[in-house]
Design a protein around this motif. Structure first.
Motif, PDB file in Angstrom:
ATOM      1  N   ASP A 208       0.823  -1.207   0.000  1.00 45.21           N
ATOM      2  CA  ASP A 208       0.000   0.000   0.000  1.00 45.21           C
ATOM      3  C   ASP A 208       0.857   1.257   0.000  1.00 45.21           C
ATOM      4  O   ASP A 208       2.000   1.243   0.479  1.00 45.21           O
ATOM      5  CB  ASP A 208      -0.905   0.026   1.241  1.00 45.21           C
ATOM      6  CG  ASP A 208      -1.890  -1.137   1.265  1.00 45.21           C
ATOM      7  OD1 ASP A 208      -2.824  -1.115   0.451  1.00 45.21           O
ATOM      8  OD2 ASP A 208      -1.708  -2.053   2.080  1.00 45.21           O
ATOM      9  N   ARG A 210       0.340   4.540   1.812  1.00 45.99           N
ATOM     10  CA  ARG A 210      -0.575   5.018   2.850  1.00 45.99           C
ATOM     11  C   ARG A 210      -0.406   6.502   3.187  1.00 45.99           C
ATOM     12  O   ARG A 210      -1.360   7.160   3.599  1.00 45.99           O
ATOM     13  CB  ARG A 210      -0.393   4.184   4.128  1.00 45.99           C
ATOM     14  CG  ARG A 210      -0.750   2.711   3.937  1.00 45.99           C
ATOM     15  CD  ARG A 210      -0.907   2.011   5.273  1.00 45.99           C
ATOM     16  NE  ARG A 210      -1.309   0.616   5.130  1.00 45.99           N
ATOM     17  CZ  ARG A 210      -2.563   0.190   4.964  1.00 45.99           C
ATOM     18  NH1 ARG A 210      -3.545   1.083   4.877  1.00 45.99           N
ATOM     19  NH2 ARG A 210      -2.827  -1.093   4.858  1.00 45.99           N
ATOM     20  N   THR A 239       5.309   3.461   7.990  1.00 43.92           N
ATOM     21  CA  THR A 239       4.116   4.048   8.612  1.00 43.92           C
ATOM     22  C   THR A 239       3.730   3.331   9.903  1.00 43.92           C
ATOM     23  O   THR A 239       2.561   3.302  10.275  1.00 43.92           O
ATOM     24  CB  THR A 239       2.933   3.986   7.627  1.00 43.92           C
ATOM     25  OG1 THR A 239       2.604   2.614   7.356  1.00 43.92           O
ATOM     26  CG2 THR A 239       3.279   4.680   6.311  1.00 43.92           C
TER      27      THR A 239
END
Length: 381
Positions: A208, A210, A239
């Protein structure tokens, strides 16, 4: 008996990889000398000159090929998209090569480079320095000693908390840049898993972007089923607000859990140098040791502390020097790097298609070699 003349090394690139990792480690290796740094950036030249007053400079790699007879090794620490063309040019000039990871954007390119090097009888090695992380060496030792029993699941996390984008090619969404965490940190954690447990036969991944404005992956999970039956669960993220254990290795007899990163990168960034006598290199305090046990969480006192072996990044270039002199083996081959790229390419496809990917073993693919990973005792003199 006189020592042979030092091998002369040209370092192409003096950004983060060149200045923090390669130059200091080359300079600290007996039998190697940093001869030339390739950069046209005046600020980086001044930085290199301050630490290595005798170093020469070149504006572009092409200047090296014109005087290839004066050099014994070219180290490529440039942005990912340049690795293949610069390595090809160096090999064509008759020079052995070390390439920072990832060696290429595809496994096919890595195998092509390997074939060129073999045809010319030249060393081609890949800088997978985290095979010499303190915790990885410790896991390999625990496995070799049978402390874990038969390993069933291997969890590896390379997590950071960087909620703001920093910019630059590593965060570019242009496929030509080969950016994103999958090919950056993923190159390390996949390589470590393959070294310990052998070829992958099945890959599943989730990837992903993000952070606001992120153009490429910054949060990735990879699940590998190895031909040996071991399952590896690998995480690479920028993250992660709460960091998980760096390693959790679960075996039939016991498990090993280790938090915290190897201290060598931080030491190099702070200007500490191997062999300087400032402090024992690669050591970490007892409070950071992992724990070995069964039936209880290490966070509630379960298991016994296991001394972490010292990390040993200098061992990589010591092995390269030995390989160039014909007294040792290539520490990380291009074919091993290609096997990791097979997994990374499968992971990217899996994340895009939402399915698992079956891998067919490539002829000549390397097998697991935990015993082949140099231990601190074996590599320190």
């Amino acid at each position: 008996m006189t020592s042979p003349d030092p091998l002369r090394v040209a370092l192409v690139g003096y950004g983060l990889a060149g200045s923090v990792f390669h130059a200091p480690l080359i300079a600290a290796t007996e039998g190697l000398v940093l001869d030339t740094v390739v950069t046209s950036n005046e600020e980086r030249r001044a930085q290199a000159r301050a630490e290595f007053p005798a170093v020469r400079f070149a504006d572009a790699p092409e200047e090296l090929w014109a005087r290839a007879g004066e050099l014994d090794l070219v180290v490529i620490a440039t942005p990912n998209k340049t690795h293949v063309p610069v390595a090809k040019a160096a090999l064509a000039a008759g020079l052995p090569v070390v390439v920072d990871k990832p060696i290429a954007g595809t496994a096919a390119e890595a195998r092509e480079l390997a074939a060129v090097a073999e045809e010319r009888g030249l060393l081609l090695s890949v800088f997978q320095n985290r095979r010499w992380d303190n915790d990885f060496l410790t896991v390999a030792r625990l496995m070799a000693d049978g402390e874990l029993g038969e390993v069933q699941r291997f969890e590896s996390r390379f997590e950071r908390w960087r909620p703001q984008l920093k910019g630059g090619w590593r965060e570019s969404g242009d496929p030509q840049e080969i950016g994103g965490l999958l090919f950056d940190l993923g190159s390390h954690i996949v390589d470590q898993a393959l070294v310990l447990f052998g070829p992958a036969v099945q890959v599943y991944a989730e990837s992903d972007a993000r952070r606001p404005g992120a153009a490429t992956d910054d949060d990735t999970f990879i699940a590998i089923t190895h031909a040996s039956g071991v399952r590896s669960h690998l995480y690479a993220s920028a993250t992660t607000a709460q960091l998980g254990p760096r390693f959790r290795v679960l075996g039939g007899r016991a498990g090993y859990v280790k938090y915290g990163l190897d201290p060598q990168e931080a030491a190099l960034r702070e200007g500490h140098r191997p062999g300087s006598g400032q402090e024992p290199w690669g050591e970490e305090p007892e409070g950071l040791w992992g724990r070995l046990g069964s039936g209880e969480s290490p966070l509630t006192g379960g298991g016994l502390p296991v001394r972490t072996l010292p990390g040993d990044y200098p061992a990589y270039y010591a092995a390269v020097a030995a390989a160039l002199r014909g007294t040792g083996e290539n520490p990380v081959t291009a074919l091993e790097a290609a096997a990791a790229l097979d997994v990374l390419e499968a992971a990217r496809r899996s994340a895009q298609e939402g399915t698992s990917v079956t891998l067919v073993p490539h002829p000549g693919a390397p097998a697991a070699r935990p015993s082949g990973t140099p231990s601190t005792e074996e590599t320190r003199s």
